[in-house]
Scaffold this motif. Structure first.
Motif, PDB file in Angstrom:
ATOM      1  N   SER A 126      -0.978  -1.277  -4.339  1.00  0.00           N
ATOM      2  CA  SER A 126      -0.335  -0.039  -3.639  1.00  0.00           C
ATOM      3  C   SER A 126       0.404   0.259  -4.499  1.00  0.00           C
ATOM      4  O   SER A 126       1.621   0.075  -3.587  1.00  0.00           O
ATOM      5  CB  SER A 126      -1.059  -0.670  -2.311  1.00  0.00           C
ATOM      6  OG  SER A 126      -2.215  -1.884  -2.498  1.00  0.00           O
ATOM      7  N   LYS A 148      -9.009   8.057  -6.302  1.00  0.00           N
ATOM      8  CA  LYS A 148      -9.427   6.746  -7.051  1.00  0.00           C
ATOM      9  C   LYS A 148      -9.878   6.467  -7.449  1.00  0.00           C
ATOM     10  O   LYS A 148      -9.626   5.368  -8.715  1.00  0.00           O
ATOM     11  CB  LYS A 148      -9.374   5.826  -5.790  1.00  0.00           C
ATOM     12  CG  LYS A 148      -8.068   6.347  -4.273  1.00  0.00           C
ATOM     13  CD  LYS A 148      -8.440   5.098  -3.493  1.00  0.00           C
ATOM     14  CE  LYS A 148      -7.630   3.810  -3.718  1.00  0.00           C
ATOM     15  NZ  LYS A 148      -7.221   3.109  -3.090  1.00  0.00           N
ATOM     16  N   ARG A 155     -12.712   4.747  -6.966  1.00  0.00           N
ATOM     17  CA  ARG A 155     -13.182   4.037  -6.554  1.00  0.00           C
ATOM     18  C   ARG A 155     -14.681   3.747  -5.521  1.00  0.00           C
ATOM     19  O   ARG A 155     -14.840   5.138  -5.703  1.00  0.00           O
ATOM     20  CB  ARG A 155     -12.170   3.550  -5.595  1.00  0.00           C
ATOM     21  CG  ARG A 155     -12.680   3.113  -4.312  1.00  0.00           C
ATOM     22  CD  ARG A 155     -12.401   2.542  -2.872  1.00  0.00           C
ATOM     23  NE  ARG A 155     -12.222   2.300  -1.267  1.00  0.00           N
ATOM     24  CZ  ARG A 155     -11.264   1.707  -1.330  1.00  0.00           C
ATOM     25  NH1 ARG A 155      -9.749   1.478  -1.573  1.00  0.00           N
ATOM     26  NH2 ARG A 155     -11.532   0.968  -0.236  1.00  0.00           N
ATOM     27  N   HIS A 199      -8.002  -6.792  -7.108  1.00  0.00           N
ATOM     28  CA  HIS A 199      -7.250  -5.948  -6.262  1.00  0.00           C
ATOM     29  C   HIS A 199      -5.950  -6.206  -6.548  1.00  0.00           C
ATOM     30  O   HIS A 199      -5.032  -6.756  -6.779  1.00  0.00           O
ATOM     31  CB  HIS A 199      -7.917  -6.126  -5.356  1.00  0.00           C
ATOM     32  CG  HIS A 199      -8.264  -5.379  -4.335  1.00  0.00           C
ATOM     33  ND1 HIS A 199      -9.136  -4.513  -3.743  1.00  0.00           N
ATOM     34  CD2 HIS A 199      -7.710  -3.640  -4.322  1.00  0.00           C
ATOM     35  CE1 HIS A 199      -9.316  -3.690  -3.275  1.00  0.00           C
ATOM     36  NE2 HIS A 199      -8.014  -2.844  -3.730  1.00  0.00           N
ATOM     37  N   TYR A 200      -4.763  -4.785  -6.784  1.00  0.00           N
ATOM     38  CA  TYR A 200      -3.928  -5.079  -6.351  1.00  0.00           C
ATOM     39  C   TYR A 200      -3.032  -5.679  -7.373  1.00  0.00           C
ATOM     40  O   TYR A 200      -1.480  -5.973  -7.299  1.00  0.00           O
ATOM     41  CB  TYR A 200      -3.479  -5.717  -5.289  1.00  0.00           C
ATOM     42  CG  TYR A 200      -4.447  -5.386  -4.036  1.00  0.00           C
ATOM     43  CD1 TYR A 200      -3.913  -5.015  -3.542  1.00  0.00           C
ATOM     44  CD2 TYR A 200      -5.088  -7.005  -3.351  1.00  0.00           C
ATOM     45  CE1 TYR A 200      -5.175  -4.445  -1.897  1.00  0.00           C
ATOM     46  CE2 TYR A 200      -5.883  -6.796  -2.531  1.00  0.00           C
ATOM     47  CZ  TYR A 200      -6.101  -5.115  -2.100  1.00  0.00           C
ATOM     48  OH  TYR A 200      -6.117  -5.415  -1.003  1.00  0.00           O
ATOM     49  N   ASN A 250      -3.282   4.732  -4.327  1.00  0.00           N
ATOM     50  CA  ASN A 250      -3.360   4.396  -5.736  1.00  0.00           C
ATOM     51  C   ASN A 250      -4.610   4.123  -6.040  1.00  0.00           C
ATOM     52  O   ASN A 250      -5.361   4.356  -5.727  1.00  0.00           O
ATOM     53  CB  ASN A 250      -2.748   2.952  -6.351  1.00  0.00           C
ATOM     54  CG  ASN A 250      -3.876   1.635  -5.263  1.00  0.00           C
ATOM     55  OD1 ASN A 250      -3.721   1.844  -4.228  1.00  0.00           O
ATOM     56  ND2 ASN A 250      -4.635   1.431  -6.435  1.00  0.00           N
ATOM     57  N   SER A 291      -5.515   3.125   0.096  1.00  0.00           N
ATOM     58  CA  SER A 291      -3.938   3.176  -0.624  1.00  0.00           C
ATOM     59  C   SER A 291      -4.173   3.779  -1.140  1.00  0.00           C
ATOM     60  O   SER A 291      -5.304   4.489  -2.214  1.00  0.00           O
ATOM     61  CB  SER A 291      -4.314   1.726  -0.995  1.00  0.00           C
ATOM     62  OG  SER A 291      -4.937   1.558  -1.885  1.00  0.00           O
TER      63      SER A 291
HETATM   64 MG    MG Z   1      -6.226  -0.775  -1.965  1.00  0.00          MG
END
Ligand code: MG
Ligand code: AMP
Length: 302
Positions: free
Chosen positions: A142, A47, A49, A223-224, A136, A134
């Motif tokens: 997402s 991700k 992340r 985010h998103y 993504n 999620s």
């Molecule tokens: Mg997420």
């Protein structure tokens, strides 16, 4: 739709330390064995992340959740009875079974029993809880279709289970029961009112300090978000230049809040393909049934 043999193959991948994208009722998740630190690290790599963002650990029963929490308060029993399986994540003090990798180093763990037959079948067949954010890339939109996962993470995952479009369409409500009083960390499909009807007053978390482990990654200001510039507008005040699309309840998106949430990400994914200069989204009413949608729109516009 994924069949039984596909679930078995996916479960074997999870047990072997692999990554499987799977549908839940909220959005598609990127799953790994929550008890395997190396497998969980692969989620963060895929991700992009930050490792300080905790993951939600998905379970197939209350008993499995209880084994992962150091303390199981009465409120957890009550909320699980009403809202599980469903779009509610409970944050509790974690047991030693959960590796620090899955919680971004936090002493708490987010637990959820998803209301999707394929997700539950996968967790059962794997025989382990499944950590899944999620599916993504970090801060992106997402996925609500298997196709969204393929486009964003197709090369990174070992298998994608296709369950068609997700019905809720936005991420779960995240509620902490680990502190003095219950705290709403992220609004979602289960509303504050529904929670308060069961357990009384629910507090609201303040924005996190930058640099610290985030109490909830849902609190990241951006985010998103789609790649196209998303602007929040009022009274149809759209930009006067450039090419764009205007969205409002009843205009390009459904008028009813739940149907709006279910359609939001798929609509943004689609508009993102059109090389627009902007997407103008009318601010929905500041009423409880729109809280989760307003939260996601604010972050998408950040
Ligand atoms: Mg997420
Ligand atoms: P995602 O849906 O990919 O953004 O990721 C998972 C969500 O899990 C975040 O938005 C958090 O709100 C939630 N979460 C998981 N574990 C914890 C935890 N220990 N403490 C707070 N929030 C958590």
């Amino acid at each position: 739709m994924a069949g039984e043999h596909q679930i078995a193959a996916a479960a074997a991948l999870i047990r072997g330390g692999g990554l499987v994208a799977f549908p839940t009722e909220t959005v598609y998740g990127l799953g790994a064995n929550a008890l395997d630190a190396a497998a969980v690290r692969r989620i963060y790599q895929a991700k992009g992340r930050p490792s300080t963002s905790p993951l939600i650990v998905h379970v197939e029963s209350v008993e499995q959740a209880q084994a992962l929490a150091a303390e199981w308060p009465e409120a957890a029993t009550e909320l699980a009875r009403w809202f599980w399986p469903g779009p509610l994540t409970l944050v509790l003090k974690k047991s030693a079974a959960i590796p620090d990798e899955a919680t971004g180093g936090l002493p708490t763990v987010g637990l959820r029993m998803p209301a999707h037959p394929m997700a539950l079948a996968l967790i059962r067949a794997a025989g382990v809880p499944i950590a899944a954010p999620s599916a993504n890339r970090f801060t992106g939109l997402s996925p609500t279709l298997a196709e969204h996962v393929r486009a964003s993470l197709g090369d990174e995952v070992d298998l994608i289970l296709d369950g068609g479009p997700t019905v809720v369409g936005i991420e779960s409500t995240v509620l902490s029961l680990a502190g003095e009083e219950p705290m709403l960390l992220r609004p979602g499909a289960v509303t504050r009112g529904e929670l308060e009807a069961r357990i009384g007053h629910v507090g609201v978390a303040a924005a996190p300090e930058t640099g610290a482990a985030h109490a909830s990654p849902g609190l990241h200001p951006r985010h998103y978000a789609p790649a196209t510039r998303l602007i929040l507008v009022e009274h149809v005040q759209t930009p006067s230049s450039g090419r764009g699309v205007y969205l409002a309840p009843g205009a390009g998106l459904p008028a009813e809040p739940r149907a709006y949430a279910a359609a939001l990400y798929a609509t943004l994914h689609e508009l993102d393909q059109q090389h627009l200069d902007w997407i103008a989204v009318e601010q929905p009413p500041a009423t409880p049934e729109w809280e989760a949608v307003r939260d996601r729109l604010a972050r998408a516009a950040s």
